[in-house]
Scaffold this motif. Structure first.
Motif, PDB file in Angstrom:
ATOM      1  N   UNK A   1       0.832  -1.203   0.000  1.00  7.73           N
ATOM      2  CA  UNK A   1       0.000   0.000   0.000  1.00  7.73           C
ATOM      3  C   UNK A   1       0.867   1.254   0.000  1.00  7.73           C
ATOM      4  N   UNK A   2       1.920   1.247   0.807  1.00  4.96           N
ATOM      5  CA  UNK A   2       2.808   2.406   0.854  1.00  4.96           C
ATOM      6  C   UNK A   2       3.400   2.686  -0.522  1.00  4.96           C
ATOM      7  N   UNK A   3       3.851   1.651  -1.208  1.00  6.00           N
ATOM      8  CA  UNK A   3       4.451   1.843  -2.526  1.00  6.00           C
ATOM      9  C   UNK A   3       3.392   2.272  -3.555  1.00  6.00           C
ATOM     10  N   UNK A   4       2.167   1.731  -3.412  1.00  8.83           N
ATOM     11  CA  UNK A   4       1.085   2.154  -4.320  1.00  8.83           C
ATOM     12  C   UNK A   4       0.750   3.635  -4.119  1.00  8.83           C
ATOM     13  N   UNK A   5       0.827   4.098  -2.877  1.00 12.21           N
ATOM     14  CA  UNK A   5       0.512   5.497  -2.593  1.00 12.21           C
ATOM     15  C   UNK A   5       1.617   6.454  -3.045  1.00 12.21           C
ATOM     16  N   UNK A   6       2.791   5.903  -3.321  1.00  8.00           N
ATOM     17  CA  UNK A   6       3.919   6.721  -3.775  1.00  8.00           C
ATOM     18  C   UNK A   6       4.531   6.084  -5.025  1.00  8.00           C
ATOM     19  N   UNK A   7       3.754   5.998  -6.112  1.00  8.95           N
ATOM     20  CA  UNK A   7       4.222   5.272  -7.297  1.00  8.95           C
ATOM     21  C   UNK A   7       5.381   5.983  -8.003  1.00  8.95           C
ATOM     22  N   UNK A   8       6.172   5.165  -8.698  1.00 11.18           N
ATOM     23  CA  UNK A   8       7.253   5.667  -9.562  1.00 11.18           C
ATOM     24  C   UNK A   8       8.331   6.439  -8.794  1.00 11.18           C
ATOM     25  N   UNK A   9       8.364   6.265  -7.486  1.00 12.19           N
ATOM     26  CA  UNK A   9       9.367   6.951  -6.669  1.00 12.19           C
ATOM     27  C   UNK A   9      10.249   5.914  -5.987  1.00 12.19           C
ATOM     28  N   UNK A  10      11.547   6.112  -6.038  1.00 10.89           N
ATOM     29  CA  UNK A  10      12.484   5.177  -5.422  1.00 10.89           C
ATOM     30  C   UNK A  10      12.599   5.440  -3.922  1.00 10.89           C
ATOM     31  N   UNK A  11      12.513   4.355  -3.138  1.00 11.03           N
ATOM     32  CA  UNK A  11      12.707   4.437  -1.691  1.00 11.03           C
ATOM     33  C   UNK A  11      13.862   3.538  -1.305  1.00 11.03           C
ATOM     34  N   UNK A  12      14.771   4.055  -0.504  1.00 14.26           N
ATOM     35  CA  UNK A  12      15.876   3.245  -0.009  1.00 14.26           C
ATOM     36  C   UNK A  12      15.356   2.266   1.037  1.00 14.26           C
TER      37      UNK A  12
END
Length: 240
Positions: free
Chosen positions: A169-180
Motif C-alpha cells: 500500500x505504501x508503494x502504491x501510494x507513492x508510485x514511480x518513486x524510489x525508496x531506499x
C-alpha cells in the motif's frame, strides 16, 4: 484489547516476557511452549501479534509459521539466535514480519511490540475513515484494494500478511518513486525495526510472487540497484 501469543520452550523467558508486557498494559497474553500448542491456539483465538521462537522442541518454528499463516494474518515476530542469518531469511520468506535476536532486553520486545501494534492501528483507523474504496490497477490482471485489504489477481483474492500488504500500500501510494531500504523501514516498519536489507528484500520477493507475471523479471516492483525499490504505475493506474 490486543491479543498476544508468546511461543517459546523456555518457561523462564515466557514468564519474564509476560510480566514485562503485563506491566505495560498488555493483559490478553497467551503462551505456548510447543509448536503444536501454538497452532491450536491460533485456530482458537484471533491474535494481533505473535512472538515465535524458531527453535521449538516438537515442530520447527518456521513450519509453525507456515501453518499459522493458513489461519491468521497476525503480525509475527521471530526470535532467532544471534548468528542465524539463514533462519532470519527463511523466517521472513514463510510469512514472518520481523525478527528479534537473542539475547535481548525484555524492554526491547515491549518497544517492538508497541511500535508494530501502533502502526497497525493507525493503518486500520485510516482504512475505516476513507471512502470510497481506493483501488490500484497494477496490471491488466492485478488490482489492489486498500480499504478491504485485498489483492485480486486474475479475479481471485490472494492471501497477504498484514506487514506485506502495508508495504504494498505504501508503494502504491507513492508510485514511480524510489525508496531506499532505510526509508522503507522508517515508513513501514517504524524506527525501532532492524535496518537490514534482507527483511525488505524478502517482503518484496513475496509480493512479486503474488502480483508479477514473471517474478524473476519484475515489471511492477522494481529494484534500482544501489538506490532502492519503486512501484511502477501508469498515470491511470489509480482508481477511486
Amino acid at each position: 484489547m490486543d491479543e498476544i501469543l508468546l511461543v517459546d520452550d523456555e518457561s523462564g523467558l515466557l514468564e519474564i516476557l509476560q510480566i514485562t508486557l503485563n506491566k505495560e498494559g498488555f493483559t490478553n497474553i497467551h503462551t505456548a511452549s510447543t509448536g503444536l500448542q501454538a497452532i491450536e491456539l491460533v485456530k482458537k483465538y484471533s491474535f494481533d501479534l505473535i512472538i515465535l521462537d524458531i527453535m521449538l522442541p516438537d515442530i520447527d518454528g518456521l513450519e509453525v509459521c507456515r501453518q499459522m499463516r493458513l489461519e491468521s494474518n497476525a503480525l509475527i515476530l521471530f526470535l532467532t539466535a544471534k548468528d542465524e542469518d539463514t533462519d532470519k531469511i527463511i523466517g521472513l520468506t514463510v510469512g514472518g514480519d520481523d525478527y528479534i535476536t537473542k539475547p535481548f532486553n525484555p524492554l526491547e520486545i515491549v518497544a517492538r511490540v508497541k511500535a508494530h501494534l501502533r502502526r497497525q492501528k493507525r493503518a486500520s483507523s485510516s482504512l475505516r475513515r476513507e471512502t470510497p474504496l481506493t483501488i490500484w490497477k497494477l496490471s491488466e490482471n492485478v488490482r489492489v484494494i486498500k480499504e478491504s485489504g485485498q489483492i485480486i489477481v486474475n479475479k481471485k483474492e490472494i492471501d497477504c500478511p498484514a506487514k506485506e500488504f502495508e508495504l504494498l500500500i505504501f508503494l502504491c501510494e507513492h508510485p514511480n518513486r524510489i525508496f531506499s531500504v532505510r526509508q522503507l523501514y522508517q515508513y513501514v516498519w517504524g524506527e525501532l525495526s532492524l535496518g537490514d536489507d534482507k527483511t525488505i528484500a524478502v517482503h518484496i520477493s513475496r509480493l512479486r510472487k503474488k502480483i508479477e507475471y514473471d517474478p524473476k523479471n519484475p515489471t511492477i516492483l522494481i529494484n534500482s540497484r544501489g538506490l532502492g525499490y519503486k512501484l511502477l504505475l501508469s498515470d491511470n493506474g489509480g482508481e477511486h
